[in-house]
Design a protein around this motif. Structure first.
Motif, PDB file in Angstrom:
ATOM      1  N   GLY A  92       0.837  -1.190   0.000  1.00  0.00           N
ATOM      2  CA  GLY A  92       0.000   0.000   0.000  1.00  0.00           C
ATOM      3  C   GLY A  92       0.870   1.237   0.000  1.00  0.00           C
ATOM      4  N   TRP A  93       0.576   2.163  -0.891  1.00  0.00           N
ATOM      5  CA  TRP A  93       1.330   3.422  -1.019  1.00  0.00           C
ATOM      6  C   TRP A  93       0.466   4.522  -0.438  1.00  0.00           C
ATOM      7  N   GLY A  94       1.071   5.450   0.313  1.00  0.00           N
ATOM      8  CA  GLY A  94       0.252   6.518   0.851  1.00  0.00           C
ATOM      9  C   GLY A  94       1.030   7.598   1.560  1.00  0.00           C
ATOM     10  N   ASP A  95       0.286   8.509   2.182  1.00  0.00           N
ATOM     11  CA  ASP A  95       0.868   9.639   2.896  1.00  0.00           C
ATOM     12  C   ASP A  95       1.682   9.140   4.089  1.00  0.00           C
ATOM     13  N   GLN A  96       2.949   9.525   4.147  1.00  0.00           N
ATOM     14  CA  GLN A  96       3.836   9.007   5.177  1.00  0.00           C
ATOM     15  C   GLN A  96       3.407   9.450   6.571  1.00  0.00           C
ATOM     16  N   GLY A  97       3.054  10.708   6.727  1.00  0.00           N
ATOM     17  CA  GLY A  97       2.642  11.193   8.030  1.00  0.00           C
ATOM     18  C   GLY A  97       1.396  10.497   8.529  1.00  0.00           C
ATOM     19  N   PHE A  98       0.435  10.283   7.625  1.00  0.00           N
ATOM     20  CA  PHE A  98      -0.796   9.595   7.993  1.00  0.00           C
ATOM     21  C   PHE A  98      -0.490   8.164   8.414  1.00  0.00           C
ATOM     22  N   TYR A  99       0.310   7.474   7.601  1.00  0.00           N
ATOM     23  CA  TYR A  99       0.681   6.095   7.907  1.00  0.00           C
ATOM     24  C   TYR A  99       1.343   5.977   9.282  1.00  0.00           C
ATOM     25  N   LEU A 100       2.358   6.790   9.515  1.00  0.00           N
ATOM     26  CA  LEU A 100       3.196   6.610  10.697  1.00  0.00           C
ATOM     27  C   LEU A 100       2.529   7.076  11.981  1.00  0.00           C
ATOM     28  N   HIS A 101       1.604   8.029  11.864  1.00  0.00           N
ATOM     29  CA  HIS A 101       1.014   8.596  13.075  1.00  0.00           C
ATOM     30  C   HIS A 101      -0.423   8.166  13.305  1.00  0.00           C
ATOM     31  N   THR A 102      -0.938   7.282  12.445  1.00  0.00           N
ATOM     32  CA  THR A 102      -2.328   6.850  12.587  1.00  0.00           C
ATOM     33  C   THR A 102      -2.435   5.330  12.480  1.00  0.00           C
ATOM     34  N   PRO A 103      -1.836   4.592  13.413  1.00  0.00           N
ATOM     35  CA  PRO A 103      -1.975   3.132  13.373  1.00  0.00           C
ATOM     36  C   PRO A 103      -3.414   2.683  13.581  1.00  0.00           C
ATOM     37  N   GLN A 104      -4.201   3.471  14.319  1.00  0.00           N
ATOM     38  CA  GLN A 104      -5.626   3.209  14.503  1.00  0.00           C
ATOM     39  C   GLN A 104      -6.388   4.474  14.123  1.00  0.00           C
ATOM     40  N   TRP A 105      -7.646   4.296  13.659  1.00  0.00           N
ATOM     41  CA  TRP A 105      -8.435   5.471  13.285  1.00  0.00           C
ATOM     42  C   TRP A 105      -8.615   6.415  14.470  1.00  0.00           C
ATOM     43  N   SER A 106      -8.601   5.873  15.676  1.00  0.00           N
ATOM     44  CA  SER A 106      -8.734   6.718  16.861  1.00  0.00           C
ATOM     45  C   SER A 106      -7.544   7.646  17.053  1.00  0.00           C
ATOM     46  N   ASP A 107      -6.422   7.340  16.365  1.00  0.00           N
ATOM     47  CA  ASP A 107      -5.222   8.180  16.465  1.00  0.00           C
ATOM     48  C   ASP A 107      -5.241   9.357  15.489  1.00  0.00           C
ATOM     49  N   LEU A 108      -6.237   9.386  14.617  1.00  0.00           N
ATOM     50  CA  LEU A 108      -6.288  10.451  13.609  1.00  0.00           C
ATOM     51  C   LEU A 108      -6.571  11.800  14.254  1.00  0.00           C
ATOM     52  N   THR A 109      -5.748  12.796  13.905  1.00  0.00           N
ATOM     53  CA  THR A 109      -5.953  14.149  14.400  1.00  0.00           C
ATOM     54  C   THR A 109      -6.334  15.062  13.238  1.00  0.00           C
ATOM     55  N   PRO A 110      -7.010  16.179  13.516  1.00  0.00           N
ATOM     56  CA  PRO A 110      -7.360  17.107  12.434  1.00  0.00           C
ATOM     57  C   PRO A 110      -6.146  17.592  11.660  1.00  0.00           C
ATOM     58  N   GLY A 111      -5.019  17.810  12.351  1.00  0.00           N
ATOM     59  CA  GLY A 111      -3.814  18.281  11.679  1.00  0.00           C
ATOM     60  C   GLY A 111      -3.272  17.264  10.699  1.00  0.00           C
ATOM     61  N   THR A 112      -3.222  15.987  11.109  1.00  0.00           N
ATOM     62  CA  THR A 112      -2.746  14.934  10.216  1.00  0.00           C
ATOM     63  C   THR A 112      -3.646  14.811   9.000  1.00  0.00           C
ATOM     64  N   ALA A 113      -4.952  14.845   9.233  1.00  0.00           N
ATOM     65  CA  ALA A 113      -5.905  14.729   8.125  1.00  0.00           C
ATOM     66  C   ALA A 113      -5.779  15.915   7.168  1.00  0.00           C
ATOM     67  N   ALA A 114      -5.652  17.114   7.710  1.00  0.00           N
ATOM     68  CA  ALA A 114      -5.565  18.300   6.859  1.00  0.00           C
ATOM     69  C   ALA A 114      -4.296  18.289   6.021  1.00  0.00           C
ATOM     70  N   ARG A 115      -3.174  17.902   6.628  1.00  0.00           N
ATOM     71  CA  ARG A 115      -1.923  17.844   5.864  1.00  0.00           C
ATOM     72  C   ARG A 115      -2.009  16.812   4.744  1.00  0.00           C
ATOM     73  N   ALA A 116      -2.624  15.663   5.036  1.00  0.00           N
ATOM     74  CA  ALA A 116      -2.751  14.617   4.023  1.00  0.00           C
ATOM     75  C   ALA A 116      -3.640  15.059   2.867  1.00  0.00           C
ATOM     76  N   LEU A 117      -4.682  15.834   3.181  1.00  0.00           N
ATOM     77  CA  LEU A 117      -5.644  16.218   2.154  1.00  0.00           C
ATOM     78  C   LEU A 117      -5.219  17.428   1.340  1.00  0.00           C
ATOM     79  N   PHE A 118      -4.604  18.407   1.996  1.00  0.00           N
ATOM     80  CA  PHE A 118      -4.446  19.700   1.345  1.00  0.00           C
ATOM     81  C   PHE A 118      -3.002  20.109   1.057  1.00  0.00           C
ATOM     82  N   MET A 119      -2.021  19.308   1.485  1.00  0.00           N
ATOM     83  CA  MET A 119      -0.633  19.671   1.238  1.00  0.00           C
ATOM     84  C   MET A 119       0.099  18.500   0.590  1.00  0.00           C
ATOM     85  N   PRO A 120       0.831  18.736  -0.499  1.00  0.00           N
ATOM     86  CA  PRO A 120       1.666  17.656  -1.044  1.00  0.00           C
ATOM     87  C   PRO A 120       2.626  17.166   0.039  1.00  0.00           C
TER      88      PRO A 120
END
Length: 227
Positions: A92-120
């Motif tokens: 699986g290929w994907g956003d490195q920050g999202f992968y490394l900092h979100t092992p569970q969906w409960s670990d997802l933060t607004p900052g991680t989600a925003a960076r993954a969605l809106f910033m290369p």
């Protein structure tokens, strides 16, 4: 002054909403439109799987075939829970920050989600060894590929890894979720317009499988594949 400021934010909010609706509408339309529309599923060949966790699609392929033994590239010594009995490996290929900092969906933060969605952002390849093939169904589709198609898919996956000047993969130490998986530095940038699912969809396009024209969401990948 306050009225003008309120009007500015109101227009900005409407504009963002319109862009979001446009994005979702285009994703829906282009997911329904097929690439490789004349391709037909094969009944024999190398069995590979497209799997999803409901958000993110992966390739799951045999560990060893005549085309490649993935253990030569991804040695089992780096996977303390896997051994020679493990028959499949997922990519699986994907956003490195999202992968490394979100092992569970409960670990997802607004900052991680925003960076993954809106910033290369930098990317990673997630590799997981499995003892067996997944059961087919809503979240897993099986494809049979010709040896040539599988060679093309192998090349596509290999080219997505970042490498050192001497050609070695760049393992990200201690980043795996379990004894069966690891993360590696990957090539390319993750954006709203090129997601983990676009990566899988592009791979299917390149090997001549019927798939979506554009698929930022996992359902766009799974839609054209038979259960």
């Amino acid at each position: 002054m306050l009225r003008r400021l309120f009007r500015y934010f109101y227009v900005l909010l409407l504009s963002l909403l319109a862009l979001l609706l446009l994005f979702v509408g285009l994703a829906w339309l282009l997911a329904l439109l097929p690439a490789n529309a004349d391709a037909h599923p094969q009944s024999e060949g190398v069995a590979v799987y497209i799997t999803t966790n409901g958000v993110h699609a992966d390739f799951r392929v045999p560990v060893q075939t005549e085309v490649i033994d993935w253990r030569q590239l991804l040695p089992l010594r780096d996977y303390t829970g896997a051994d020679s009995r493990f028959r499949y490996v997922a990519f699986g290929w994907g956003d490195q920050g999202f992968y490394l900092h979100t092992p569970q969906w409960s670990d997802l933060t607004p900052g991680t989600a925003a960076r993954a969605l809106f910033m290369p952002s930098p990317t990673a390849m997630h590799v997981t060894y499995y003892p067996h093939a997944p059961a087919t169904g809503k979240d897993s589709r099986r494809l049979y590929l010709s040896p040539e198609q599988y060679r093309q898919l192998v090349a596509y996956i290999q080219q997505s890894f970042a490498r050192t000047a001497s050609g070695e993969l760049l393992l990200i130490p201690g980043a795996g979720y379990s004894p069966y998986d690891n993360f590696y530095e990957a090539r390319g940038s993750y954006t709203l317009f090129y997601t983990c699912n676009n990566w899988v969809n592009e791979g299917l396009q390149k090997i001549g499988v019927k798939t979506a024209r554009w698929a930022p969401f996992d359902w766009g990948v799974m839609y054209h594949l038979e259960e």
